[in-house]
Design an enzyme around this catalytic site. Structure first.
Site, PDB file in Angstrom:
ATOM      1  N   GLN A  26      18.537  35.590 -30.497  1.00  0.00           N
ATOM      2  CA  GLN A  26      18.244  36.901 -29.929  1.00  0.00           C
ATOM      3  C   GLN A  26      18.144  36.913 -28.412  1.00  0.00           C
ATOM      4  O   GLN A  26      18.310  37.985 -27.800  1.00  0.00           O
ATOM      5  CB  GLN A  26      16.958  37.436 -30.562  1.00  0.00           C
ATOM      6  CG  GLN A  26      17.076  37.580 -32.073  1.00  0.00           C
ATOM      7  CD  GLN A  26      15.831  38.128 -32.712  1.00  0.00           C
ATOM      8  OE1 GLN A  26      15.001  37.358 -33.168  1.00  0.00           O
ATOM      9  NE2 GLN A  26      15.671  39.426 -32.751  1.00  0.00           N
ATOM     10  N   HIS A  46      31.165  37.816 -35.287  1.00  0.00           N
ATOM     11  CA  HIS A  46      32.538  37.770 -34.746  1.00  0.00           C
ATOM     12  C   HIS A  46      33.565  38.189 -35.798  1.00  0.00           C
ATOM     13  O   HIS A  46      34.636  38.690 -35.462  1.00  0.00           O
ATOM     14  CB  HIS A  46      32.871  36.357 -34.240  1.00  0.00           C
ATOM     15  CG  HIS A  46      32.098  35.972 -33.028  1.00  0.00           C
ATOM     16  ND1 HIS A  46      31.878  34.659 -32.654  1.00  0.00           N
ATOM     17  CD2 HIS A  46      31.457  36.720 -32.103  1.00  0.00           C
ATOM     18  CE1 HIS A  46      31.152  34.620 -31.557  1.00  0.00           C
ATOM     19  NE2 HIS A  46      30.884  35.857 -31.205  1.00  0.00           N
ATOM     20  N   ARG A  84       5.997  31.107 -28.221  1.00  0.00           N
ATOM     21  CA  ARG A  84       6.747  30.704 -29.424  1.00  0.00           C
ATOM     22  C   ARG A  84       8.219  31.028 -29.226  1.00  0.00           C
ATOM     23  O   ARG A  84       8.564  32.187 -29.039  1.00  0.00           O
ATOM     24  CB  ARG A  84       6.196  31.430 -30.650  1.00  0.00           C
ATOM     25  CG  ARG A  84       7.027  31.203 -31.910  1.00  0.00           C
ATOM     26  CD  ARG A  84       6.468  31.947 -33.109  1.00  0.00           C
ATOM     27  NE  ARG A  84       7.305  31.772 -34.279  1.00  0.00           N
ATOM     28  CZ  ARG A  84       7.956  32.768 -34.888  1.00  0.00           C
ATOM     29  NH1 ARG A  84       7.841  34.010 -34.417  1.00  0.00           N
ATOM     30  NH2 ARG A  84       8.716  32.529 -35.938  1.00  0.00           N
ATOM     31  N   HIS A 129      15.165  29.640 -36.969  1.00  0.00           N
ATOM     32  CA  HIS A 129      15.026  31.105 -36.948  1.00  0.00           C
ATOM     33  C   HIS A 129      16.375  31.694 -37.319  1.00  0.00           C
ATOM     34  O   HIS A 129      17.022  32.394 -36.551  1.00  0.00           O
ATOM     35  CB  HIS A 129      14.561  31.586 -35.571  1.00  0.00           C
ATOM     36  CG  HIS A 129      13.921  32.946 -35.604  1.00  0.00           C
ATOM     37  ND1 HIS A 129      12.612  33.183 -35.229  1.00  0.00           N
ATOM     38  CD2 HIS A 129      14.429  34.150 -35.952  1.00  0.00           C
ATOM     39  CE1 HIS A 129      12.360  34.487 -35.350  1.00  0.00           C
ATOM     40  NE2 HIS A 129      13.440  35.083 -35.795  1.00  0.00           N
ATOM     41  N   GLU A 174      10.442  33.255 -41.574  1.00  0.00           N
ATOM     42  CA  GLU A 174      10.787  34.230 -42.606  1.00  0.00           C
ATOM     43  C   GLU A 174      11.881  33.730 -43.565  1.00  0.00           C
ATOM     44  O   GLU A 174      12.986  34.283 -43.613  1.00  0.00           O
ATOM     45  CB  GLU A 174      11.234  35.536 -41.942  1.00  0.00           C
ATOM     46  CG  GLU A 174      10.184  36.104 -41.017  1.00  0.00           C
ATOM     47  CD  GLU A 174      10.506  37.495 -40.524  1.00  0.00           C
ATOM     48  OE1 GLU A 174      11.560  38.032 -40.886  1.00  0.00           O
ATOM     49  OE2 GLU A 174       9.700  38.049 -39.777  1.00  0.00           O
ATOM     50  N   ASN A 316       4.256  36.988 -40.191  1.00  0.00           N
ATOM     51  CA  ASN A 316       4.969  38.008 -39.416  1.00  0.00           C
ATOM     52  C   ASN A 316       4.750  39.334 -40.128  1.00  0.00           C
ATOM     53  O   ASN A 316       5.129  39.475 -41.294  1.00  0.00           O
ATOM     54  CB  ASN A 316       6.466  37.723 -39.359  1.00  0.00           C
ATOM     55  CG  ASN A 316       6.796  36.500 -38.518  1.00  0.00           C
ATOM     56  OD1 ASN A 316       5.908  35.857 -37.960  1.00  0.00           O
ATOM     57  ND2 ASN A 316       8.071  36.167 -38.430  1.00  0.00           N
ATOM     58  N   TYR A 318       4.713  43.786 -39.795  1.00  0.00           N
ATOM     59  CA  TYR A 318       5.116  44.979 -39.035  1.00  0.00           C
ATOM     60  C   TYR A 318       4.643  46.272 -39.668  1.00  0.00           C
ATOM     61  O   TYR A 318       4.249  47.199 -38.968  1.00  0.00           O
ATOM     62  CB  TYR A 318       6.636  45.003 -38.859  1.00  0.00           C
ATOM     63  CG  TYR A 318       7.130  43.912 -37.951  1.00  0.00           C
ATOM     64  CD1 TYR A 318       7.452  42.643 -38.451  1.00  0.00           C
ATOM     65  CD2 TYR A 318       7.237  44.124 -36.579  1.00  0.00           C
ATOM     66  CE1 TYR A 318       7.876  41.628 -37.612  1.00  0.00           C
ATOM     67  CE2 TYR A 318       7.669  43.112 -35.731  1.00  0.00           C
ATOM     68  CZ  TYR A 318       7.979  41.867 -36.256  1.00  0.00           C
ATOM     69  OH  TYR A 318       8.385  40.862 -35.427  1.00  0.00           O
ATOM     70  N   GLU A 386       4.142  36.989 -35.496  1.00  0.00           N
ATOM     71  CA  GLU A 386       4.891  38.160 -35.022  1.00  0.00           C
ATOM     72  C   GLU A 386       4.205  39.449 -35.416  1.00  0.00           C
ATOM     73  O   GLU A 386       3.740  39.578 -36.537  1.00  0.00           O
ATOM     74  CB  GLU A 386       6.321  38.193 -35.593  1.00  0.00           C
ATOM     75  CG  GLU A 386       7.255  37.194 -34.989  1.00  0.00           C
ATOM     76  CD  GLU A 386       8.646  37.273 -35.587  1.00  0.00           C
ATOM     77  OE1 GLU A 386       9.048  38.366 -36.046  1.00  0.00           O
ATOM     78  OE2 GLU A 386       9.333  36.225 -35.616  1.00  0.00           O
TER      79      GLU A 386
END
Ligand SMILES: O=S(=O)(O)CCCN1CCN(CCO[C@@H]2O[C@H](CO)[C@@H](O)[C@H](O)[C@H]2O)CC1
Length: 490
Positions: A26, A46, A84, A129, A174, A316, A318, A386
């Site tokens: 990222q 791609h 991290r 990751h 994750e 993590n 959200y 996260e």
């Protein structure tokens, strides 16, 4: 009531670890520079122009491969204790195997670690990751049992090169995203979509790989260097849709068959997959005329080998969903979704306005999830690796300021009233970055990145000031109001 409680007058303990997180794919860019080979994300993007919402790719991203010193400067400006970041397997081992160790790859991470240590910032390394070398995916990737040894060899290269300076390790970020969405679906790389079979093979091998890395660390490196090692699991909070016992059963079953799919083998006192998952997949497999369950079986020795292989529970988190039992077949047949038979929705009244459609603002869910983990996994030390909010851009990010205030308030209640053993909290993310299938449309950064500028200029958002203030004072701002969600009204 959405809030995780009234305005907490608690403070974050002196030794509470505040951090900020990123990931290689990222932020780094330099996708084929200095010896790095293709990851499964390079390959997927791609070769599938339509996969990313804005038609972008991660070839340059925030160019952290060249701009890491600015990144460390931002970490310093936030005043956090720990950073991290993830190491790219194909940057360090271009063939995926240890026959070629890329010196420039090792050098990049060594420079980053030294830059952090120079300013007394603790590095935390995520070893995986999501960016498997494509060359290993060509051999079946996480469905090939030999991947376990390939991962352990990769882990050994990391421990050997960085173990004397890195004290916090996360084996996988994750794993469910990799297995369920990458091998059982098309939402993540390699988008194999062999639902009902491949997500179970991926998980089985990944858990063995995780345990292998843990035992290597524990037996060979911990006595030399000290340090802690764990895994970061993503989990929504699961609220029953209604107060009916069936909906309560659905919420409990969701947590057991999603987060628990990985947490039960590693963190529970019994080990192994959750009994509910074993039963459900067995029953469905039999009905579908399989000779043996689609869920592979751990031997008793493997159960013991995997159990207890973590020093902390990386979480993590959200958002939250409402759960109910399906009253008919759901999902593809066969699939994990169909095996479990649960329906999840989100309450349309929950504040959102996020660029990520799934991200609803539900602070009480965070507090309840931390409580659930504390109760179900023997008060395991938790590090929130996260938590964060996405918008479309801009530095006056009032919604993100509000999201962090609400979630940190819920965290204070979890620590002081519920006595959850939370030892750290990392904001996702340090800066705007490549948000996978959302490309650069959805931004999670505390720092804005101008992707059109040659230097990918990073500028602090209002939320950077909010977060650095909480880190410095160990408390929420005086004017914080837990009932105020106006920042999310469009
Ligand atoms: O309801 S749907 O099924 O239609 C979509 C729900 C998908 N969510 C997305 C967030 N993900 C964890 C977040 O993923 C994490 O968080 C960050 C933000 O996404 C990423 O940038 C990080 O790399 C990743 O670790 C869990 C699953």
């Amino acid at each position: 009531d959405l809030a995780g409680g009234p305005k907490s007058n608690g403070t974050f303990p002196k030794d509470f670890l505040f951090g900020v997180s990123t990931a290689a794919v990222q932020i780094e860019g330099a996708w084929n520079v200095d010896g790095k080979s293709e990851s499964i994300w390079d390959y997927l993007i791609h070769n599938n122009q339509s996969f990313v919402r804005d038609g972008s790719n991660a070839d340059v991203a925030a160019d952290s491969y060249h701009l890491y010193k600015r990144d460390v400067e931002m970490v310093r400006e936030l005043g956090v204790d720990i950073y991290r970041f993830s190491i790219s397997w194909p940057r360090v081992l271009p063939t995926g195997r240890t026959n070629v160790i890329n010196p420039k790859g090792i050098q990049y991470y060594s420079n980053l670690i030294d830059e952090l240590l120079k300013y007394n910032i603790t590095p935390m390394v995520t070893m995986y990751h999501w960016d498997l070398p494509q060359k290993l995916q060509d051999l079946g990737g996480w469905t090939n049992g030999h991947i376990v040894d390939y991962y352990i060899d990769y882990a050994n290269v990391l421990f050997q090169n960085f173990g004397s300076r890195v004290k916090y390790w996360v084996t996988f970020n994750e794993p469910m995203q990799t297995c369920l969405e990458g091998y059982g679906g098309t939402y993540r790389a390699p988008a194999l979509n062999r639902h009902g079979v491949a997500e179970y093979l991926c998980t089985h091998n990944l858990l063995k790989a995780h345990a292998g890395a843990y035992h290597l660390f524990n037996d060979t490196y911990r006595s030399l260097n000290g340090g802690k090692i764990g895994m970061s699991l993503d989990s929504n909070w699961a609220e029953p849709k209604t107060n009916s016992s069936r909906d309560k059963e659905a919420a409990d079953l969701y947590l057991k068959t999603h987060m628990g799919w990985y947490a039960h083998p590693v963190y529970s006192s019994e080990g192994n997959y959750p009994p509910e998952l074993i039963r459900l997949v067995n029953e469905k497999s039999r009905k579908q005329n399989y000779t043996r369950s689609r869920l592979p079986v751990f031997s008793e020795a493997e159960v013991q080998y995997i159990k207890g292989t973590a020093d902390f529970f990386g979480l993590n988190h959200y958002t939250t969903y409402l759960l109910s039992m399906a009253d008919k077949e759901v999902g593809a047949i066969p699939s994990h979704e169909n095996d479990v038979g649960i329906v999840r929705i989100q309450d349309s009244s929950w504040p959102s306005r996020s660029s990520s459609s799934w991200l609803k603002v539900v602070p009480f869910g965070f507090r309840r999830l931390l409580n659930y983990i504390t109760k179900n996994y023997n008060n395991v030390p938790i590090i929130v690796t996260e938590n964060g909010y996405a918008d479309f851009s801009g530095v006056a990010d009032h919604a993100r300021v509000s999201y962090y205030s609400h979630y940190l308030n819920a965290l204070l209640h979890s620590i002081h009233e519920d006595h959850a053993n939370v030892q750290g909290y990392f904001a996702w993310s340090l800066m705007d970055n490549f948000e996978w299938d959302d490309g650069y449309v959805s931004r999670f950064g505390l720092y804005l990145v101008d992707f059109d500028s040659p230097n990918k200029t990073r500028s602090p958002k209002y939320s950077a000031k909010l977060y650095s203030g909480v880190v410095a004072t160990r408390r929420l701002p005086e004017n914080y109001d837990p009932e105020d969600f106006t920042a999310f009204s469009s």
